[in-house]
Design an enzyme around this catalytic site. Structure first.
Site, PDB file in Angstrom:
ATOM      1  N   CYS A   2       0.846  -1.190   0.000  1.00 15.02           N
ATOM      2  CA  CYS A   2       0.000   0.000   0.000  1.00 15.02           C
ATOM      3  C   CYS A   2       0.882   1.241   0.000  1.00 15.02           C
ATOM      4  O   CYS A   2       2.072   1.179   0.253  1.00 15.02           O
ATOM      5  CB  CYS A   2      -0.874   0.003   1.238  1.00 15.02           C
ATOM      6  SG  CYS A   2      -1.864  -1.485   1.382  1.00 15.02           S
ATOM      7  N   ARG A  27       3.291   1.845  -7.388  1.00 12.99           N
ATOM      8  CA  ARG A  27       3.312   0.680  -6.485  1.00 12.99           C
ATOM      9  C   ARG A  27       2.121  -0.237  -6.719  1.00 12.99           C
ATOM     10  O   ARG A  27       2.056  -1.340  -6.173  1.00 12.99           O
ATOM     11  CB  ARG A  27       3.295   1.156  -5.033  1.00 12.99           C
ATOM     12  CG  ARG A  27       4.512   1.963  -4.600  1.00 12.99           C
ATOM     13  CD  ARG A  27       4.220   2.777  -3.343  1.00 12.99           C
ATOM     14  NE  ARG A  27       4.042   1.956  -2.169  1.00 12.99           N
ATOM     15  CZ  ARG A  27       5.033   1.648  -1.322  1.00 12.99           C
ATOM     16  NH1 ARG A  27       6.249   2.072  -1.586  1.00 12.99           N
ATOM     17  NH2 ARG A  27       4.811   0.914  -0.264  1.00 12.99           N
ATOM     18  N   TRP A  75      -3.249  -1.894  -1.729  1.00 14.99           N
ATOM     19  CA  TRP A  75      -2.949  -3.116  -2.474  1.00 14.99           C
ATOM     20  C   TRP A  75      -3.517  -4.228  -1.590  1.00 14.99           C
ATOM     21  O   TRP A  75      -2.945  -4.570  -0.555  1.00 14.99           O
ATOM     22  CB  TRP A  75      -1.441  -3.261  -2.685  1.00 14.99           C
ATOM     23  CG  TRP A  75      -1.032  -4.578  -3.254  1.00 14.99           C
ATOM     24  CD1 TRP A  75      -0.694  -5.709  -2.572  1.00 14.99           C
ATOM     25  CD2 TRP A  75      -0.934  -4.940  -4.634  1.00 14.99           C
ATOM     26  NE1 TRP A  75      -0.398  -6.732  -3.420  1.00 14.99           N
ATOM     27  CE2 TRP A  75      -0.519  -6.299  -4.695  1.00 14.99           C
ATOM     28  CE3 TRP A  75      -1.137  -4.267  -5.822  1.00 14.99           C
ATOM     29  CZ2 TRP A  75      -0.323  -6.970  -5.903  1.00 14.99           C
ATOM     30  CZ3 TRP A  75      -0.927  -4.941  -7.024  1.00 14.99           C
ATOM     31  CH2 TRP A  75      -0.536  -6.265  -7.052  1.00 14.99           C
ATOM     32  N   ASN A 101      -0.035   0.190   6.032  1.00 18.87           N
ATOM     33  CA  ASN A 101       0.594  -0.701   5.065  1.00 18.87           C
ATOM     34  C   ASN A 101       1.197  -1.838   5.873  1.00 18.87           C
ATOM     35  O   ASN A 101       1.846  -1.602   6.896  1.00 18.87           O
ATOM     36  CB  ASN A 101       1.696   0.038   4.278  1.00 18.87           C
ATOM     37  CG  ASN A 101       2.371  -0.886   3.260  1.00 18.87           C
ATOM     38  OD1 ASN A 101       1.776  -1.878   2.839  1.00 18.87           O
ATOM     39  ND2 ASN A 101       3.613  -0.590   2.900  1.00 18.87           N
ATOM     40  N   GLY A 102       0.958  -3.087   5.458  1.00 19.23           N
ATOM     41  CA  GLY A 102       1.543  -4.224   6.170  1.00 19.23           C
ATOM     42  C   GLY A 102       0.483  -5.269   6.480  1.00 19.23           C
ATOM     43  O   GLY A 102      -0.631  -5.244   5.962  1.00 19.23           O
ATOM     44  N   GLU A 491      13.987 -21.829 -15.281  1.00 18.23           N
ATOM     45  CA  GLU A 491      13.739 -20.414 -14.950  1.00 18.23           C
ATOM     46  C   GLU A 491      14.964 -19.568 -15.241  1.00 18.23           C
ATOM     47  O   GLU A 491      14.852 -18.468 -15.790  1.00 18.23           O
ATOM     48  CB  GLU A 491      13.333 -20.290 -13.484  1.00 18.23           C
ATOM     49  CG  GLU A 491      13.144 -18.874 -13.002  1.00 18.23           C
ATOM     50  CD  GLU A 491      12.028 -18.121 -13.717  1.00 18.23           C
ATOM     51  OE1 GLU A 491      11.254 -18.758 -14.465  1.00 18.23           O
ATOM     52  OE2 GLU A 491      11.954 -16.888 -13.544  1.00 18.23           O
ATOM     53  N   LYS A 495      14.885 -16.406 -17.821  1.00 14.31           N
ATOM     54  CA  LYS A 495      15.319 -15.054 -17.439  1.00 14.31           C
ATOM     55  C   LYS A 495      16.379 -14.540 -18.407  1.00 14.31           C
ATOM     56  O   LYS A 495      16.344 -13.397 -18.853  1.00 14.31           O
ATOM     57  CB  LYS A 495      15.859 -15.084 -16.011  1.00 14.31           C
ATOM     58  CG  LYS A 495      14.762 -15.163 -14.961  1.00 14.31           C
ATOM     59  CD  LYS A 495      14.107 -13.821 -14.819  1.00 14.31           C
ATOM     60  CE  LYS A 495      12.689 -13.799 -14.348  1.00 14.31           C
ATOM     61  NZ  LYS A 495      11.717 -14.651 -14.996  1.00 14.31           N
ATOM     62  N   GLU A 498      14.702 -13.803 -21.884  1.00 11.91           N
ATOM     63  CA  GLU A 498      13.731 -12.700 -21.997  1.00 11.91           C
ATOM     64  C   GLU A 498      14.355 -11.349 -21.654  1.00 11.91           C
ATOM     65  O   GLU A 498      13.826 -10.317 -22.026  1.00 11.91           O
ATOM     66  CB  GLU A 498      12.502 -12.957 -21.121  1.00 11.91           C
ATOM     67  CG  GLU A 498      12.758 -12.975 -19.642  1.00 11.91           C
ATOM     68  CD  GLU A 498      11.472 -13.152 -18.831  1.00 11.91           C
ATOM     69  OE1 GLU A 498      10.399 -12.751 -19.297  1.00 11.91           O
ATOM     70  OE2 GLU A 498      11.547 -13.712 -17.729  1.00 11.91           O
ATOM     71  N   HIS A 514      21.129 -37.440 -24.392  1.00 10.76           N
ATOM     72  CA  HIS A 514      20.131 -37.900 -25.382  1.00 10.76           C
ATOM     73  C   HIS A 514      20.023 -36.920 -26.536  1.00 10.76           C
ATOM     74  O   HIS A 514      18.948 -36.710 -27.082  1.00 10.76           O
ATOM     75  CB  HIS A 514      18.775 -38.078 -24.685  1.00 10.76           C
ATOM     76  CG  HIS A 514      18.808 -39.089 -23.593  1.00 10.76           C
ATOM     77  ND1 HIS A 514      18.909 -40.449 -23.814  1.00 10.76           N
ATOM     78  CD2 HIS A 514      18.844 -38.935 -22.243  1.00 10.76           C
ATOM     79  CE1 HIS A 514      18.961 -41.094 -22.660  1.00 10.76           C
ATOM     80  NE2 HIS A 514      18.921 -40.197 -21.684  1.00 10.76           N
ATOM     81  N   LYS A 610       3.608  -7.590 -19.272  1.00  8.74           N
ATOM     82  CA  LYS A 610       3.646  -8.086 -17.892  1.00  8.74           C
ATOM     83  C   LYS A 610       2.581  -9.160 -17.685  1.00  8.74           C
ATOM     84  O   LYS A 610       2.809 -10.137 -16.997  1.00  8.74           O
ATOM     85  CB  LYS A 610       3.406  -6.938 -16.906  1.00  8.74           C
ATOM     86  CG  LYS A 610       3.473  -7.352 -15.439  1.00  8.74           C
ATOM     87  CD  LYS A 610       4.819  -7.976 -15.089  1.00  8.74           C
ATOM     88  CE  LYS A 610       4.855  -8.581 -13.711  1.00  8.74           C
ATOM     89  NZ  LYS A 610       6.066  -9.383 -13.487  1.00  8.74           N
TER      90      LYS A 610
HETATM   91  C1  AGP Z   1       8.303 -14.379 -16.572  1.00 12.71           C
HETATM   92  O1  AGP Z   1       9.425 -13.545 -16.283  1.00 12.71           O
HETATM   93  C2  AGP Z   1       7.329 -13.736 -17.514  1.00 12.71           C
HETATM   94  N1  AGP Z   1       6.971 -12.443 -17.078  1.00 12.71           N
HETATM   95  C3  AGP Z   1       6.169 -14.660 -17.878  1.00 12.71           C
HETATM   96  O2  AGP Z   1       6.687 -15.931 -18.186  1.00 12.71           O
HETATM   97  C4  AGP Z   1       5.092 -14.864 -16.776  1.00 12.71           C
HETATM   98  O3  AGP Z   1       5.631 -15.616 -15.729  1.00 12.71           O
HETATM   99  C5  AGP Z   1       3.919 -15.607 -17.407  1.00 12.71           C
HETATM  100  O4  AGP Z   1       3.379 -14.784 -18.421  1.00 12.71           O
HETATM  101  C6  AGP Z   1       2.816 -15.961 -16.402  1.00 12.71           C
HETATM  102  O5  AGP Z   1       2.293 -14.790 -15.855  1.00 12.71           O
HETATM  103  P1  AGP Z   1       1.303 -14.937 -14.599  1.00 12.71           P
HETATM  104  O6  AGP Z   1       2.094 -15.523 -13.479  1.00 12.71           O
HETATM  105  O7  AGP Z   1       0.847 -13.525 -14.307  1.00 12.71           O
HETATM  106  O8  AGP Z   1       0.171 -15.832 -15.001  1.00 12.71           O
END
Ligand code: AGP
Length: 615
Positions: A2, A27, A75, A101-102, A491, A495, A498, A514, A610
């Protein structure tokens, strides 16, 4: 997270507060509110949605004369986004207004005590319990400051709060414990805020309040006192040289770096109120049956979290789990055969189209669907049969970092929770559940994570910076892991891809022979997760196979493991699979430093959104 701002000064206070809330919008929030004094009473104005809705309501209010006010962007953590849950909350006698906030862990106990004394509650928030506790203590304490302090000493959890009293219309009170709260020292005016951007245009003189400190301020004076005994404390104001954008990132170069470094806080918030010395507390699951089988469905990083969580759900809770990519699951004739099959959808945003479609398909088949989300009131959270929240706060950077950390923590807590409820295996009585001392050790280890990670992040960051420069000319990378480190390898590769646009493949280390190993040469380095667990010897032999083909190897490993590689990156050792909480930030920092060094747009990588709300 928040956003809070309080103001006592010589200007019309409500415009200052609203401007401050706008500077805290980054935020993330779902509702907002403001409070100011008028004719001996407190006016509280709140609205769901964006600040424009609040501004519209305030336009109807005679705010011009108020020179003291406070505001809040919410939030949601407890209670869905709604006007009744928006802050400020006020005491039943309407004398006190408070923004917070918290997370107050013991708010249910507080509400129970207050209800027995006749207090009524109009929201589902923990905040409303606190403001009424202060009002209740005011009845026996000689002044508001003491009542405020007595009430805060009874609170468990994390808070940054600001309050006003109708009898002191020119004074703001504030305090913090484990949540940031900054005091702004202006000329004939004072501010409190969750973050510096809220009042940066008015003053660059700030005091970072410490845990267990209370502040009382008017336009022309202020005092900072120790919560435990109300003894005065002197803090010299610091001068902030940041510009506005730097201030929103808390001084970090990018939101991604800020969010990586928020992970200790995220772990602490995720654990708050969810663990006792003996077990996990997840009341959201109390009414649900223990799943006979779990179908974990997600996308991207959230899918990696699910792959990691499967190890705990199967090993700790003895619940068979299969993990599916949502875009596949939604079109496959997935057989949710048994009545006690449960679908667990994981989504930070709660709006990912494929994951939402998978949820709807599962519900159509009559399956119980549990949502694990970060955004309260998101589509997935609303449409699931039940929802759990990761409480990671808004994740601004497109690359998901603290969200994965919080998802993994919740999966660990779920596995612990169900391990206490899952009937012992008919087949294998011994491994069905933990011995009590094992459980206590695991819980102690989980509780140690925030401090351990906080202590080692700076060194991890240094190592990531050095290694990224050394391997910056690579065009390809393998990430290898086994067991619970395989999802981490996936992962790490995601990272790097992307953020730095370097081709990277995450692979189960045992799969290399394989076929993929044919790719290895001196220009195709490998990042191996070689942690101190039962599979280390196997990973070690995979590393040797890569080296036999002149492949360079970075090994993310633990102290004392016998390993000869081009670059050893030692991180703190924890028993598997909790070691993932140390390995994940290292992988995140490596890709962050690589992308930053290569001059990429770290917070907004090309072609990415996002939240992928379309197919
Ligand atoms: C990961 O860094 C990406 N931003 C992307 O893979 C993300 O994790 C994926 O789109 C799923 O998003 P969500 O967790 O909001 O469903």
């Amino acid at each position: 997270m928040c956003g809070i701002i309080g103001y006592a000064g010589h200007r019309p206070a409500v415009p200052v507060v609203m401007e401050g809330l706008r500077r805290l919008e980054y935020r993330g929030y779902d509702s907002a509110g403001a409070a100011f004094a008028r004719q001996g009473a407190l006016r509280i104005v709140r609205a769901k949605g964006k600040l424009a809705a609040l501004e519209e309501k305030l336009a109807q209010e005679p705010v011009a004369t108020a020179t003291c006010a406070m505001g809040h962007t919410r939030w949601a953590t407890h209670g869905i986004p709604a006007e009744r849950n928006a802050h400020p909350h006020c005491s039943n006698d309407a004398a006190i207004a408070l923004v917070h906030n918290g997370i107050i862990e013991n708010y249910q106990e507080i509400k129970k005590e207050l209800a027995e004394k006749g207090h009524v509650f109009h929201s589902e928030t923990d905040t409303e319990a606190l403001v009424n506790l202060i009002a209740e203590r005011r009845k026996s304490e000689k002044d508001l400051l003491r009542a405020f302090a007595v009430a805060l000493r009874e609170v468990r959890g994390a808070y940054a709060v600001c309050l006003m009293h109708c009898e002191e219309p020119e004074t703001i009170y504030a305090a913090r414990l484990s949540c940031p709260l900054i005091f702004g020292v202006g000329a004939g005016e004072h501010f409190v805020a969750s973050d510096i951007p809220a009042f940066l245009p008015y003053t660059r003189q700030v005091i970072f309040l410490e845990d267990g400190e209370i502040v009382r301020a008017t336009a022309t004076s202020y005092e900072i006192l120790r919560l435990e005994d109300l003894r005065p404390i002197i803090h010299e104001p610091q001068t902030i040289l940041w510009d506005m954008q730097a201030a929103q990132k808390g001084g970090y170069r990018h939101f991604m770096l800020k969010e990586i470094f928020e992970q200790p806080r995220v772990l602490a918030d995720g654990l708050a109120g969810r663990l006792t010395a003996e077990n996990a507390l997840l009341p959201e699951l109390d009414a649900l049956p223990v799943p006979g089988k779990l179908h974990i469905v997600a996308c991207g990083t959230s899918w990696h979290s699910g792959l990691w969580g499967r190890h705990l759900l199967e090993h700790w809770a003895r619940i068979p789990a299969q993990v599916e990519i949502a875009s596949e699951f939604r079109y496959r004739e997935s057989l949710l055969l048994n009545r006690d099959d449960m679908v667990l959808v994981i989504s930070q945003s709660g709006e990912t189209a494929d994951t939402l479609a998978a949820l709807r398909r599962a519900r159509k088949q009559g399956a119980m669907v549990l949502g694990l989300c970060n955004v309260v009131g998101s589509s997935i959270a609303r449409e699931a049969s039940a929802a759990l929240y990761t409480q990671a706060g808004p994740e601004i950077s497109v690359a998901s970092t603290k969200a994965m950390c919080s998802q993994m923590l919740m999966l660990a807590l779920m596995a612990l929770y169900w391990s206490e409820r899952k009937p012992a295996d008919n087949i294998d009585q011994t491994s069905a559940a933990f011995a009590p001392e094992q459980r206590r050790l695991l819980i102690a280890l989980l509780e140690s994570l925030p401090a351990l990670l906080d202590a080692h992040l700076p060194e991890m960051h240094e190592n990531a910076r050095g290694l990224s420069r050394k391997y910056a000319d690579a065009n390809n990378f393998f990430y290898l892991g086994r067991g619970h480190c395989f999802p981490l390898a996936l992962e790490g590769a995601l990272k790097l891809k992307e953020l730095s646009y370097i081709h990277a493949e995450g692979y189960a280390a045992g799969e290399m022979k394989h076929g993929p190993i044919a790719l290895i040469d001196t220009l195709f380095p490998t990042f191996a997760l070689a942690l101190d667990d039962a599979l280390f010897p196997k990973v070690k032999s995979n590393i040797v196979e890569v080296q036999a083909r002149q492949g360079k190897v970075i090994a993310l490993t633990n102290e004392g493991l016998d390993l000869t590689v081009d670059d050893r990156w030692v991180i703190p050792s924890l028993p598997a699979p909790l070691s993932a909480f140390m390995a994940l930030p290292a992988l995140q920092l490596f890709s962050y430093e690589m992308a930053d060094y290569l001059g990429k747009d770290v917070d907004q990588p090309r072609n990415l959104a996002k939240s992928v709300t379309v197919e």
